[in-house]
Design a protein around this motif. Structure first.
Motif, PDB file in Angstrom:
ATOM      1  N   GLU A 164       0.833  -1.212   0.000  1.00  0.00           N
ATOM      2  CA  GLU A 164       0.000   0.000   0.000  1.00  0.00           C
ATOM      3  C   GLU A 164       0.864   1.258   0.000  1.00  0.00           C
ATOM      4  O   GLU A 164       0.539   2.252  -0.667  1.00  0.00           O
ATOM      5  CB  GLU A 164      -0.928  -0.006   1.214  1.00  0.00           C
ATOM      6  N   LYS A 165       1.974   1.225   0.718  1.00  0.00           N
ATOM      7  CA  LYS A 165       2.867   2.390   0.730  1.00  0.00           C
ATOM      8  C   LYS A 165       3.523   2.595  -0.629  1.00  0.00           C
ATOM      9  O   LYS A 165       3.728   3.734  -1.070  1.00  0.00           O
ATOM     10  CB  LYS A 165       3.935   2.220   1.814  1.00  0.00           C
ATOM     11  N   ALA A 166       3.855   1.486  -1.317  1.00  0.00           N
ATOM     12  CA  ALA A 166       4.436   1.602  -2.652  1.00  0.00           C
ATOM     13  C   ALA A 166       3.417   2.199  -3.625  1.00  0.00           C
ATOM     14  O   ALA A 166       3.766   3.056  -4.449  1.00  0.00           O
ATOM     15  CB  ALA A 166       4.912   0.242  -3.146  1.00  0.00           C
ATOM     16  N   LEU A 167       2.160   1.754  -3.531  1.00  0.00           N
ATOM     17  CA  LEU A 167       1.121   2.327  -4.394  1.00  0.00           C
ATOM     18  C   LEU A 167       0.940   3.813  -4.123  1.00  0.00           C
ATOM     19  O   LEU A 167       0.728   4.610  -5.049  1.00  0.00           O
ATOM     20  CB  LEU A 167      -0.208   1.602  -4.189  1.00  0.00           C
ATOM     21  N   SER A 168       1.030   4.187  -2.857  1.00  0.00           N
ATOM     22  CA  SER A 168       0.942   5.605  -2.511  1.00  0.00           C
ATOM     23  C   SER A 168       2.086   6.378  -3.148  1.00  0.00           C
ATOM     24  O   SER A 168       1.897   7.489  -3.667  1.00  0.00           O
ATOM     25  CB  SER A 168       0.963   5.767  -0.993  1.00  0.00           C
ATOM     26  N   GLY A 169       3.286   5.797  -3.115  1.00  0.00           N
ATOM     27  CA  GLY A 169       4.432   6.437  -3.748  1.00  0.00           C
ATOM     28  C   GLY A 169       4.224   6.613  -5.238  1.00  0.00           C
ATOM     29  O   GLY A 169       4.579   7.653  -5.823  1.00  0.00           O
ATOM     30  N   ILE A 170       3.643   5.616  -5.890  1.00  0.00           N
ATOM     31  CA  ILE A 170       3.346   5.699  -7.322  1.00  0.00           C
ATOM     32  C   ILE A 170       2.375   6.846  -7.601  1.00  0.00           C
ATOM     33  O   ILE A 170       2.586   7.665  -8.498  1.00  0.00           O
ATOM     34  CB  ILE A 170       2.759   4.364  -7.821  1.00  0.00           C
ATOM     35  N   GLU A 171       1.305   6.905  -6.811  1.00  0.00           N
ATOM     36  CA  GLU A 171       0.308   7.958  -7.023  1.00  0.00           C
ATOM     37  C   GLU A 171       0.900   9.340  -6.769  1.00  0.00           C
ATOM     38  O   GLU A 171       0.572  10.305  -7.463  1.00  0.00           O
ATOM     39  CB  GLU A 171      -0.903   7.714  -6.118  1.00  0.00           C
ATOM     40  N   ASN A 172       1.782   9.452  -5.790  1.00  0.00           N
ATOM     41  CA  ASN A 172       2.405  10.744  -5.514  1.00  0.00           C
ATOM     42  C   ASN A 172       3.314  11.183  -6.670  1.00  0.00           C
ATOM     43  O   ASN A 172       3.360  12.366  -7.018  1.00  0.00           O
ATOM     44  CB  ASN A 172       3.193  10.675  -4.203  1.00  0.00           C
ATOM     45  N   CYS A 173       4.029  10.230  -7.255  1.00  0.00           N
ATOM     46  CA  CYS A 173       4.849  10.557  -8.427  1.00  0.00           C
ATOM     47  C   CYS A 173       3.975  11.021  -9.585  1.00  0.00           C
ATOM     48  O   CYS A 173       4.277  12.022 -10.248  1.00  0.00           O
ATOM     49  CB  CYS A 173       5.669   9.337  -8.851  1.00  0.00           C
ATOM     50  N   LYS A 174       2.915  10.293  -9.836  1.00  0.00           N
ATOM     51  CA  LYS A 174       2.014  10.661 -10.937  1.00  0.00           C
ATOM     52  C   LYS A 174       1.413  12.040 -10.719  1.00  0.00           C
ATOM     53  O   LYS A 174       1.302  12.843 -11.651  1.00  0.00           O
ATOM     54  CB  LYS A 174       0.897   9.620 -11.064  1.00  0.00           C
ATOM     55  N   ALA A 175       1.024  12.338  -9.473  1.00  0.00           N
ATOM     56  CA  ALA A 175       0.403  13.625  -9.170  1.00  0.00           C
ATOM     57  C   ALA A 175       1.346  14.790  -9.439  1.00  0.00           C
ATOM     58  O   ALA A 175       0.903  15.900  -9.782  1.00  0.00           O
ATOM     59  CB  ALA A 175      -0.067  13.646  -7.713  1.00  0.00           C
ATOM     60  N   GLU A 176       2.654  14.539  -9.311  1.00  0.00           N
ATOM     61  CA  GLU A 176       3.641  15.602  -9.545  1.00  0.00           C
ATOM     62  C   GLU A 176       4.219  15.573 -10.958  1.00  0.00           C
ATOM     63  O   GLU A 176       5.123  16.339 -11.279  1.00  0.00           O
ATOM     64  CB  GLU A 176       4.776  15.483  -8.522  1.00  0.00           C
ATOM     65  N   GLY A 177       3.684  14.677 -11.793  1.00  0.00           N
ATOM     66  CA  GLY A 177       4.143  14.623 -13.178  1.00  0.00           C
ATOM     67  C   GLY A 177       5.474  13.928 -13.384  1.00  0.00           C
ATOM     68  O   GLY A 177       6.129  14.118 -14.403  1.00  0.00           O
ATOM     69  N   LEU A 178       5.873  13.087 -12.413  1.00  0.00           N
ATOM     70  CA  LEU A 178       7.104  12.302 -12.543  1.00  0.00           C
ATOM     71  C   LEU A 178       6.814  11.010 -13.290  1.00  0.00           C
ATOM     72  O   LEU A 178       5.841  10.309 -12.973  1.00  0.00           O
ATOM     73  CB  LEU A 178       7.647  11.942 -11.161  1.00  0.00           C
TER      74      LEU A 178
END
Length: 394
Positions: A164-178
């Motif tokens: 779940e923490k890894a998925l959160s990291g993925i979503e945070n990257c996507k939200a910032e355009g990474l």
């Protein structure tokens, strides 16, 4: 790396590599494996510390608390040398690179020097704020390791909640355009998770995934008997090709690569010969540009203690230490016998590899695996699943 989407689905053409001149400093990241000068992509395992306890960790990571041998100031000296040498990409890895507080500073320094900076991470420490920092410094790519869906991943990572923490990291990257992608290491324990990983790519709109064949290194050596057999490997490569094609034809193309088994290249070509002979001709040319495994030539590794290796998995051989001598001097030292041989390894490999008709597009596959299995770094790679008839020696 074998670009399944590039080769099998036609997302890369011969002209793509040719029009950039095939110099590593000019090629975009997606085409670097087709460069002709092979300036090394350098993996820096900047720390051995990690917040997880992965069963297959090639670095045999230790607890996240503690200190690192290479200081921020020394790291910048190393980056200066790599940039001057012409290294096109610096991959920050670990352990877990995000346990180092200076990761953002050093990634920024690398991009300012003209290199592309990417990180390989478990993703659990990428908050929205950290993702913004990484985006702001010009990071090119974030590769986040997943070993399956929730239960399988947490079992591999040794910590509940890691998925779940890894998925959160993925979503945070996507939200910032990474740009973010997945890294998946294939073995008997998790091979059944691959369809779920492809569904995750589609559902979360993740643009890229790398499927790594198992290398018998670090704690991964303990999984040597859990590597797929040759029949199972063929099946999984076919599955990856099928899933990649299905997404491509559905108008949802993803960049899909397999890593650490260059038998995949000829295997893709042989399948295309049956399905699309014209495309197969183009793929064969691209595979020759790729030149197969590039450990000690197109890729190099600096360890957490400064030791220089042929790649991040093969730590039994050390060529020098950047705390004592610049990487550029070590890498070009003709008196380092093994390193010199690796730059032209096709002349030295033995067994089936020496007689294989695909030697010029595979380069003998993975030497670390050959040594782990046979006790001889020049023996044939035991993970090559092509038959004697297919490689032309029967």
């Amino acid at each position: 790396m074998i670009g399944i989407s590039k080769l099998y689905c036609g997302q890369a053409e011969v002209s793509d590599a040719l029009r950039y001149g095939r110099e590593s400093g000019k090629l975009p990241s997606r085409l670097l494996q087709f460069s002709k000068d092979k300036k090394p992509v350098v993996v820096w395992n900047m720390t051995r510390r990690c917040n997880l306890r992965c069963v297959h960790c090639y670095a045999q990571a230790v607890d996240e608390n503690g200190a690192d041998a290479i200081t921020t100031a020394k790291a910048k000296e190393i980056i200066d040398d790599l940039a001057d040498y012409g290294v096109p990409v610096m991959l920050f890895s670990g352990g877990e690179p995000l346990v180092r507080r200076d990761l953002t500073e050093l990634a920024s320094y690398a991009t300012q020097k003209g290199m592309r900076a990417v990180i390989s991470t478990n993703g659990t420490l990428i908050s929205r704020e950290k993702a913004k920092e990484l985006k702001d410094v010009g990071l090119s790519y974030v590769g986040i390791s997943l070993d399956g869906l929730k239960e399988a991943h947490d079992r591999f990572r040794g910590v509940r909640g890691a998925f779940e923490k890894a998925l959160s990291g993925i979503e945070n990257c996507k939200a910032e355009g990474l740009k973010v992608g997945l890294r998946f290491t294939i073995n008997k324990r998790n091979v059944g998770e691959i369809p779920g990983i492809f569904q995750l790519l589609e559902d979360l709109e993740i643009p890229r995934a790398c499927f790594y064949h198992l290398v018998y290194s670090g704690r991964g050596s303990q999984l040597i008997n859990e590597d797929l057999n040759h029949r199972e490997t063929r099946q999984v490569v076919d599955l990856i090709m099928d899933k990649t094609r299905a997404l491509f034809e559905a108008g949802k193309p993803k960049e899909i690569l397999t890593v650490d088994n260059h038998a995949d290249g000829p295997y893709v070509w042989m399948r295309l010969k049956k399905e699309d002979p014209k495309r197969a001709e183009e793929v064969f040319e691209l595979l020759q540009f790729n030149e197969g495994n590039n450990s000690g030539r197109g890729i190099g590794c600096i360890s957490w203690d400064g030791q220089v290796h042929a790649d991040q998995f093969w730590r039994g051989h050390t060529f020098g230490n950047v705390l004592e001598r610049p990487f550029s001097q070590i890498w070009d030292d003709a008196d380092i016998e093994l390193l010199s041989k690796l730059k032209n390894k096709k002349e030295h490999v033995g067994g089936r590899c020496a007689k294989c008709r695909f030697l010029n597009i595979c380069a003998g596959n993975f030497r670390a695996r050959a040594e782990a299995w046979h006790g001889d770094e020049w023996a044939e790679d035991p993970a090559c699943y092509l038959t004697d008839e297919e490689i032309g020696i029967k």
